[in-house]
Design a protein around this motif. Structure first.
Motif, mmCIF file in Angstrom:
data_model
loop_
_atom_site.group_PDB
_atom_site.id
_atom_site.type_symbol
_atom_site.label_atom_id
_atom_site.label_comp_id
_atom_site.label_asym_id
_atom_site.label_seq_id
_atom_site.Cartn_x
_atom_site.Cartn_y
_atom_site.Cartn_z
ATOM 1 N N GLU A 109 20.892 90.920 35.437
ATOM 2 C CA GLU A 109 20.526 91.280 36.806
ATOM 3 C C GLU A 109 19.360 90.459 37.319
ATOM 4 O O GLU A 109 19.209 90.284 38.526
ATOM 5 C CB GLU A 109 20.241 92.772 36.905
ATOM 6 N N GLY A 110 18.553 89.910 36.434
ATOM 7 C CA GLY A 110 17.432 89.080 36.864
ATOM 8 C C GLY A 110 17.856 87.782 37.529
ATOM 9 O O GLY A 110 17.043 87.123 38.177
ATOM 10 N N LYS A 111 19.114 87.411 37.389
ATOM 11 C CA LYS A 111 19.625 86.192 37.999
ATOM 12 C C LYS A 111 19.957 86.394 39.478
ATOM 13 O O LYS A 111 20.196 85.423 40.185
ATOM 14 C CB LYS A 111 20.895 85.748 37.266
ATOM 15 N N TYR A 112 19.989 87.615 39.926
ATOM 16 C CA TYR A 112 20.426 87.911 41.289
ATOM 17 C C TYR A 112 19.251 88.044 42.240
ATOM 18 O O TYR A 112 18.204 88.565 41.891
ATOM 19 C CB TYR A 112 21.289 89.181 41.287
ATOM 20 N N ASP A 113 19.474 87.547 43.449
ATOM 21 C CA ASP A 113 18.388 87.437 44.415
ATOM 22 C C ASP A 113 18.338 88.581 45.422
ATOM 23 O O ASP A 113 17.277 88.947 45.900
ATOM 24 C CB ASP A 113 18.527 86.106 45.173
ATOM 25 N N TYR A 114 19.500 89.084 45.791
ATOM 26 C CA TYR A 114 19.560 90.143 46.793
ATOM 27 C C TYR A 114 20.479 91.261 46.318
ATOM 28 O O TYR A 114 21.494 90.992 45.674
ATOM 29 C CB TYR A 114 20.072 89.591 48.134
ATOM 30 N N TRP A 115 20.110 92.479 46.710
ATOM 31 C CA TRP A 115 20.838 93.663 46.272
ATOM 32 C C TRP A 115 21.155 94.563 47.447
ATOM 33 O O TRP A 115 20.387 94.651 48.403
ATOM 34 C CB TRP A 115 19.990 94.457 45.271
ATOM 35 N N GLY A 116 22.299 95.232 47.350
ATOM 36 C CA GLY A 116 22.604 96.284 48.307
ATOM 37 C C GLY A 116 21.956 97.589 47.901
ATOM 38 O O GLY A 116 21.273 97.667 46.866
ATOM 39 N N GLN A 117 22.168 98.617 48.704
ATOM 40 C CA GLN A 117 21.536 99.906 48.449
ATOM 41 C C GLN A 117 22.379 100.821 47.575
ATOM 42 O O GLN A 117 21.894 101.868 47.140
ATOM 43 C CB GLN A 117 21.209 100.602 49.770
ATOM 44 N N GLY A 118 23.607 100.437 47.320
ATOM 45 C CA GLY A 118 24.429 101.184 46.382
ATOM 46 C C GLY A 118 25.369 102.176 47.038
ATOM 47 O O GLY A 118 25.142 102.628 48.159
ATOM 48 N N THR A 119 26.425 102.493 46.305
ATOM 49 C CA THR A 119 27.375 103.510 46.732
ATOM 50 C C THR A 119 27.714 104.372 45.514
ATOM 51 O O THR A 119 27.912 103.853 44.412
ATOM 52 C CB THR A 119 28.637 102.868 47.343
ATOM 53 N N GLN A 120 27.761 105.685 45.732
ATOM 54 C CA GLN A 120 27.959 106.627 44.633
ATOM 55 C C GLN A 120 29.435 106.751 44.284
ATOM 56 O O GLN A 120 30.276 106.955 45.162
ATOM 57 C CB GLN A 120 27.408 108.000 45.009
ATOM 58 N N VAL A 121 29.718 106.648 43.006
ATOM 59 C CA VAL A 121 31.058 106.903 42.488
ATOM 60 C C VAL A 121 30.958 108.057 41.496
ATOM 61 O O VAL A 121 30.168 107.989 40.554
ATOM 62 C CB VAL A 121 31.641 105.658 41.792
ATOM 63 N N THR A 122 31.739 109.098 41.736
ATOM 64 C CA THR A 122 31.745 110.249 40.846
ATOM 65 C C THR A 122 33.172 110.504 40.372
ATOM 66 O O THR A 122 34.079 110.653 41.196
ATOM 67 C CB THR A 122 31.201 111.497 41.548
ATOM 68 N N VAL A 123 33.352 110.536 39.062
ATOM 69 C CA VAL A 123 34.669 110.750 38.481
ATOM 70 C C VAL A 123 34.647 112.092 37.757
ATOM 71 O O VAL A 123 33.887 112.274 36.804
ATOM 72 C CB VAL A 123 35.054 109.625 37.510
ATOM 73 N N SER A 124 35.479 113.008 38.213
ATOM 74 C CA SER A 124 35.526 114.334 37.594
ATOM 75 C C SER A 124 36.586 114.386 36.497
ATOM 76 O O SER A 124 37.606 113.713 36.575
ATOM 77 C CB SER A 124 35.825 115.391 38.657
ATOM 78 N N SER A 125 36.329 115.202 35.502
ATOM 79 C CA SER A 125 37.269 115.307 34.363
ATOM 80 C C SER A 125 38.316 116.372 34.595
ATOM 81 O O SER A 125 38.256 117.139 35.543
ATOM 82 C CB SER A 125 36.495 115.631 33.087
#
Length: 125
Positions: A109-125
């Motif tokens: 991850e240190g190679k990357y310059d810009y990041w998004g804010q993320g999106t939640q993924v939830t997988v239920s069993s």
């Protein structure tokens, strides 16, 4: 400055599928390698997949090989992560990141310059 916006997360049952999208603000998007990472609660952020500038080279974490596919559409400034056969352990916030140095796809991850804010993924069993 590059802005990245993720979308497509949500709640899905185990065995289901989701497709995440990462849209970049810059028209020079085709000059960036792009990676997907994820972070589960209480854990470090981990590499998931990455794709080279024009899509010719892709790399995946062992945990997602054969289930996830990364792709890109430079005309739309978008990178996708198709996630199939989802498992509860795939639950995490998923982030996309841009590497402006145009290296082959990187796992650190240190190679990357810009990041998004993320999106939640939830997988239920």
């Amino acid at each position: 400055q590059v802005q990245l916006v993720e979308s497509g997360g949500g709640l899905v049952q185990a065995g289901g599928s989701l497709r995440l999208s990462c849209v970049a603000s810059k028209r020079t998007f085709s000059t960036y390698a792009v990676g997907w990472f994820r972070q589960a609660p209480g854990l470090e952020r981990d590499f998931v997949a990455a794709i080279s500038r024009y899509g010719g080279s892709r790399t995946y974490a062992d945990s997602v090989k054969g289930r996830f596919t990364i792709s890109r559409d430079n005309a739309k400034n978008t990178v996708y992560l198709q996630m199939n056969s989802l498992k509860p352990e795939d639950t995490a916030i998923y982030y996309c990141a841009a590497d402006l140095t145009a290296n082959p796809p990187q796992m650190a991850e240190g190679k990357y310059d810009y990041w998004g804010q993320g999106t939640q993924v939830t997988v239920s069993s």
